[in-house]
Design an enzyme around this catalytic site. Structure first.
Site, mmCIF file in Angstrom:
data_model
loop_
_atom_site.group_PDB
_atom_site.id
_atom_site.type_symbol
_atom_site.label_atom_id
_atom_site.label_comp_id
_atom_site.label_asym_id
_atom_site.label_seq_id
_atom_site.Cartn_x
_atom_site.Cartn_y
_atom_site.Cartn_z
ATOM 1 N N MET A 77 -59.784 46.198 23.752
ATOM 2 C CA MET A 77 -60.339 47.497 23.380
ATOM 3 C C MET A 77 -61.795 47.671 23.847
ATOM 4 S SD MET A 77 -58.784 47.847 19.502
ATOM 5 C CE MET A 77 -59.344 49.542 19.288
ATOM 6 N N HIS A 78 -62.255 48.918 23.808
ATOM 7 C CA HIS A 78 -63.669 49.310 23.949
ATOM 8 C C HIS A 78 -64.244 49.203 25.357
ATOM 9 C CE1 HIS A 78 -63.337 48.949 19.644
ATOM 10 N NE2 HIS A 78 -63.364 47.637 19.664
ATOM 11 N N ASP A 236 -55.346 46.344 21.545
ATOM 12 C CA ASP A 236 -54.680 45.053 21.311
ATOM 13 C C ASP A 236 -54.464 44.732 19.838
ATOM 14 O OD1 ASP A 236 -57.384 44.604 20.827
ATOM 15 O OD2 ASP A 236 -57.591 42.987 22.280
#
Length: 488
Positions: A77-78, A236
């Site tokens: 992520m991110h 995830d």
């Protein structure tokens, strides 16, 4: 029919093939480089991901003929992936565990204000989130910022390359600090604050929704069926939660991967008033609260491989016997920390060593420190009145009997181990099956597919010992916080 889940991890790619009954058929892994160009920075090249995905798909689909129905994703992520008007990657992706955007994070939290951010996005700024990274590029690489045409998350780059659909899902978008999580739409005010436009952001979908089919030219190149559906997938942690049936109301999952998370699902939107926990959308169409630490199993990997110079993780844990009595403590903040401290300056620390400290004590301290740090987030959830009496577990650390026992006793919860411990990839395969109509809903699919193989219950004497040790542990970070900032 077969369904493929793609787990786009930080250290490697893993592809899972699942049949219509939810049984694992085979898996394939591919590695790619991770770069640390400066202290606290963490980057990867998106083109490396896509090359690995193509190689992995070729390998895993061999012999499956035209039986592949759908592909979905569970991705780190991110991460900030930016493309120009010609769809060329403008710079290496800035990853979730990158701490360079400290100034931008401080600006968002202290100038825009945490209360305002929480009102707009249900979260406050963390250095790992996408919005501070966008501001960092704007402030430090203006010539690149001016060329941005598309802003993507890591898994969405793969989806885009496979399908041509510029899309993301609500769970992954929740970690960008650009999404109005409660109302599931982009926040116009956050878009303005970051100096971007909404057309730079992908279209939003539920995690189980198809966004297109595989590009014909890619299908030809890889020898695949041209009708394969691409389902957008999830971040995830949300995908891993699907892969452990952490769905519906009040279920819990702990993930001991590169990062560590405690994930609590809910059918209702809610925000921790301290914003110590993330309030995100879930891949089942609902919501969840999540505490995330930046270094979990990666702490053990660092200790084993870089310090002890061994890869025999099992052997190092064989002679550990002094559970609850270790005098050594370890703060697992090797990449700074997110939940609940939100401190990119925090660092890993051993404390309590003496002349009789042994190798096994240090190893145990690393394992204990990760779980103590995760318990910090659990305590925030408990302060909200959320009762957690058992948890599912996944991730590489879940393969360690000792670590699972530590979770049960440090957190005083029953630990349920699923038959499959494939994490985000398995959850993504389930999302692919739902997106192709194999199951009526994510909750139905997860609860019918996921089975428990082992239950680890807390041991009364160890619970008491670890309660005393945790009370000591939680005093260490506040005592050292100022030191971390000074030593940088």
């Amino acid at each position: 029919m077969y369904y493929i889940g793609v787990d786009l991890g930080t250290s490697a790619l893993k592809l899972i093939m699942m049949n219509s009954k939810g049984e694992l058929v085979k898996s394939v892994s591919k590695e790619y480089p991770l770069y640390f160009p400066h202290s606290g920075w963490s980057e990867q090249n998106p083109t490396d991901w896509f090359l690995a995905v193509k190689e992995g798909l070729k390998e895993i689909c061999e012999g499956a003929d035209d039986k592949i129905a759908g592909i979905s994703f569970g991705g780190q992520m991110h991460g900030l992936v930016i493309l120009d008007k010609d769809d060329k990657v403008l710079r290496p992706a800035i990853l979730w565990n990158d701490g360079r955007s400290t100034e931008e994070t401080d600006y968002l939290n202290n100038v825009i204000g945490k209360e305002k951010l929480s009102e707009l996005t249900a979260n406050i700024a963390f250095a790992g989130f996408s919005a501070p990274k966008i501001l960092w590029v704007k402030n430090n690489e203006p010539e690149i910022f001016e060329k941005i045409s598309k802003i993507m998350l890591p898994k969405d780059y793969i989806s885009y390359m496979l399908s041509g659909s510029f899309a993301t899902d609500y769970s992954d978008a929740s970690g960008m600090l650009l999404l109005d999580v409660k109302n599931k739409k982009w926040s116009q005010e956050m878009i303005k604050i970051c100096g971007i436009s909404e057309d730079m952001l992908p279209k939003l979908y539920e995690s189980y929704e198809p966004v297109g089919t595989i590009k014909p030219e890619l299908a030809n190149e890889l020898g695949l069926n041209k009708d394969i559906k691409i389902i957008i997938g999830a971040g995830d942690n949300a995908a891993a939660a699907i892969g452990t049936a952490t769905v519906g109301e009040g279920a819990c999952n702990i993930s001991l991967g590169t990062s560590g998370t405690i994930f609590i699902s809910s059918k209702k939107f809610g925000v921790d008033s301290f914003n110590a926990l993330h309030s995100f959308a879930h891949a089942d169409g609902n919501y969840h609260l999540m505490g995330c630490m930046l270094s979990a199993a990666s702490c053990n990997k660092w200790w084993m491989e870089e310090i002890l110079k061994t890869r025999d993780f099992i052997k190092e844990q064989e002679n550990i016997v002094n559970l609850g009595e270790n005098k050594v403590f370890f703060l697992p903040y090797l990449m700074g920390e997110r939940s609940p401290h939100n401190d990119p300056d925090a660092r890993g620390t051993f404390i309590g060593m003496s002349m009789d400290t042994k190798r096994e004590d240090m190893t145990l301290a690393v394992l204990e420190g990760v779980i103590f740090a995760l318990r910090d987030s659990l305590e925030v959830a408990r302060s909200l009145g959320i009762k957690i009496e058992k948890t599912m577990i996944c991730g590489g650390g879940a393969k360690s009997p000792l670590w699972k026992r530590l979770v049960a006793n440090i957190m005083n919860v029953e630990v349920d181990v699923p038959i499959s411990e494939e994490g985000p990839g398995f959850g993504a395969a389930i999302l692919a099956a739902v997106g192709c109509g194999e199951y009526a809903s994510v909750e139905t699919a997860a609860k019918s597919i996921i089975k428990i193989k082992e239950k680890i219950k807390p041991e009364a004497d160890l619970v008491v010992k670890y309660e005393a040790r945790y009370q000591k542990f939680k005093r260490i970070y506040p005592a050292l916080k100022g030191v971390f900032k000074e030593i940088g």
